[in-house]
Motif scaffolding. Structure first.
Motif, mmCIF file in Angstrom:
data_model
loop_
_atom_site.group_PDB
_atom_site.id
_atom_site.type_symbol
_atom_site.label_atom_id
_atom_site.label_comp_id
_atom_site.label_asym_id
_atom_site.label_seq_id
_atom_site.Cartn_x
_atom_site.Cartn_y
_atom_site.Cartn_z
ATOM 1 N N VAL A 215 -15.529 -75.793 0.058
ATOM 2 C CA VAL A 215 -14.712 -74.855 0.834
ATOM 3 C C VAL A 215 -13.232 -75.254 0.756
ATOM 4 N N GLU A 290 -7.350 -71.153 9.301
ATOM 5 C CA GLU A 290 -8.015 -70.598 8.126
ATOM 6 C C GLU A 290 -9.239 -71.427 7.735
ATOM 7 N N ARG A 294 -13.117 -70.130 7.706
ATOM 8 C CA ARG A 294 -14.021 -70.222 6.549
ATOM 9 C C ARG A 294 -15.312 -70.963 6.887
ATOM 10 N N ASP A 297 -17.543 -68.620 8.746
ATOM 11 C CA ASP A 297 -17.959 -67.431 8.007
ATOM 12 C C ASP A 297 -19.387 -67.630 7.489
ATOM 13 N N ASN A 300 -20.260 -68.587 3.995
ATOM 14 C CA ASN A 300 -20.094 -69.968 3.504
ATOM 15 C C ASN A 300 -21.156 -70.920 4.032
#
Ligand SMILES: [Fe+2]
Ligand SMILES: [Zn+2]
Length: 357
Positions: A215, A290, A294, A297, A300
């Motif tokens: 990531v 951010e 991620r 999310d 991911n």
């Protein structure tokens, strides 16, 4: 200055210092232990070979210092192999990745099964051993049986993760746990974690695993400025209890000398306020937002339901983990986890495969 010696039948030029340091004689090393006594600076800097002879499977070198070294062919090939040790690379994975799963009975009975699990732990940063007895303390016995010592903290030796009224972390509740890794509050957090599901709940409490290295490497490509802030701006983290205190001040992303991501610390529940004197606060918080987005999310996240008796072996500086919330009525959910030094797991693997020789 190089010396050309035959390694596995091929002439190879090696630096004089590389080979001189490996001299096997009783003056240069303690024979039984193979620990070196010779120091490079005891001989002149222009050290070179005056003569090299190769006879009957042995290479004899006379050095410009007058010292003589004898290297059997088998020793030269051993040195070449050793010099490759540590050059393995992690393979990054996404949410569809099949986590390697090995039955505990096979793990102990079959060295190949053990190797397979430990290679996955090394390459993927995570492996599951299933069918580990759901008994308190089993996680420590498991590690000890492998020859791996625990890394204790003043908070716990083996951490009981249960919904209890008086815990010291959010994991001691039935709340959802956003992806994180443990003990970011240490300058060097535990590099290995073993997480043993003794008894799962029936609803909720699903486990989340993410290859944070992947990531963060993606973020590097998409948002270079954010990536830079994560590698360069130091962020404070704290763990505390009634009895102990722990604080670190380090960047969230650590790079190795080749520039690869080699360590991620991410722990939203323990992040402390950054010093207002830090000139890149805006960059840092944009990056933090951010990266958190991620990790949260689902695209991911690898999600799995841990079964009773599953034991996760985790690379602590790489994998972030979390869980979904579960009902307090299912407070019987019980995980025990313990920390160790991941180098010790790699040592067990190297002894198994014969790389350690
Ligand atoms: Fe955790
Ligand atoms: Zn010697």
């Amino acid at each position: 200055v190089s010396v050309t010696v035959p390694i596995d039948g091929t002439p190879v030029a090696v630096p004089a210092a590389w080979l001189r340091l490996q001299c096997l004689c009783d003056e240069c090393q303690i024979p039984a232990i193979r620990d070196r006594m010779f120091v490079l600076h005891s001989e002149p800097a222009d050290l070179h070979a005056v003569s090299i002879s190769d006879a009957e499977g042995e290479v004899t070198i006379e050095w410009s210092s007058g010292h003589m070294s004898v290297f059997p062919a088998t020793e030269l090939s051993r040195l070449a192999a050793i010099s490759q040790r540590g050059t393995w690379r992690a393979s990054h994975w996404g949410p569809e990745h099949p986590i390697r799963r090995v039955e505990a009975a096979d793990f102990w009975a079959d060295p190949d099964a053990r190797t397979s699990a430990l290679e996955a732990a090394r390459g993927d940063g995570v492996a599951i051993i299933s069918g580990v007895a759901s008994e308190s303390g089993e996680v420590e016995r498991f590690l000890n049986r492998l020859g791996i010592a625990l890394r204790e903290t003043p908070f716990d030796r083996v951490h009981d993760v249960k919904a209890v009224p008086a815990g010291y972390t959010i994991s001691d509740t039935s709340n959802a746990l956003a992806p994180h890794n443990d003990l970011a509050s240490y300058s060097w957090p535990p590099s290995g974690q073993a997480l043993h599901m003794l008894r799962n709940c029936t609803e909720g409490g699903e486990s989340i695993l993410i290859d944070a290295w992947r990531v963060v490497e993606e973020l590097r490509v998409d948002e270079p400025r954010m990536f830079a802030a994560l590698t360069e701006v130091k962020a404070p983290h704290r763990t505390w209890s009634e009895a102990a205190e722990n604080f670190s001040y380090e960047p969230m992303v650590r790079l190795d000398v080749d520039g690869r991501v080699a360590g991620v610390r991410f722990s939203n529940h323990t992040l402390q306020p950054l010093p207002l004197s830090e000139p890149r606060l805006d960059d840092f918080y944009a990056a933090y937002r951010e990266l958190g987005r991620r990790f949260d999310d689902p695209a991911n996240q690898l999600r799995l339901r841990m079964l009773d008796g599953d034991l996760l072996l985790i690379s602590g500086h790489r994998i972030v983990h979390g869980r979904t919330a579960y009902a307090v009525t299912e407070a019987h959910r019980h995980v025990q986890d313990a920390y160790f030094d991941f180098d010790d797991l790699l040592g067990v693997l190297d002894r198994l495969t014969g790389v350690a020789r």
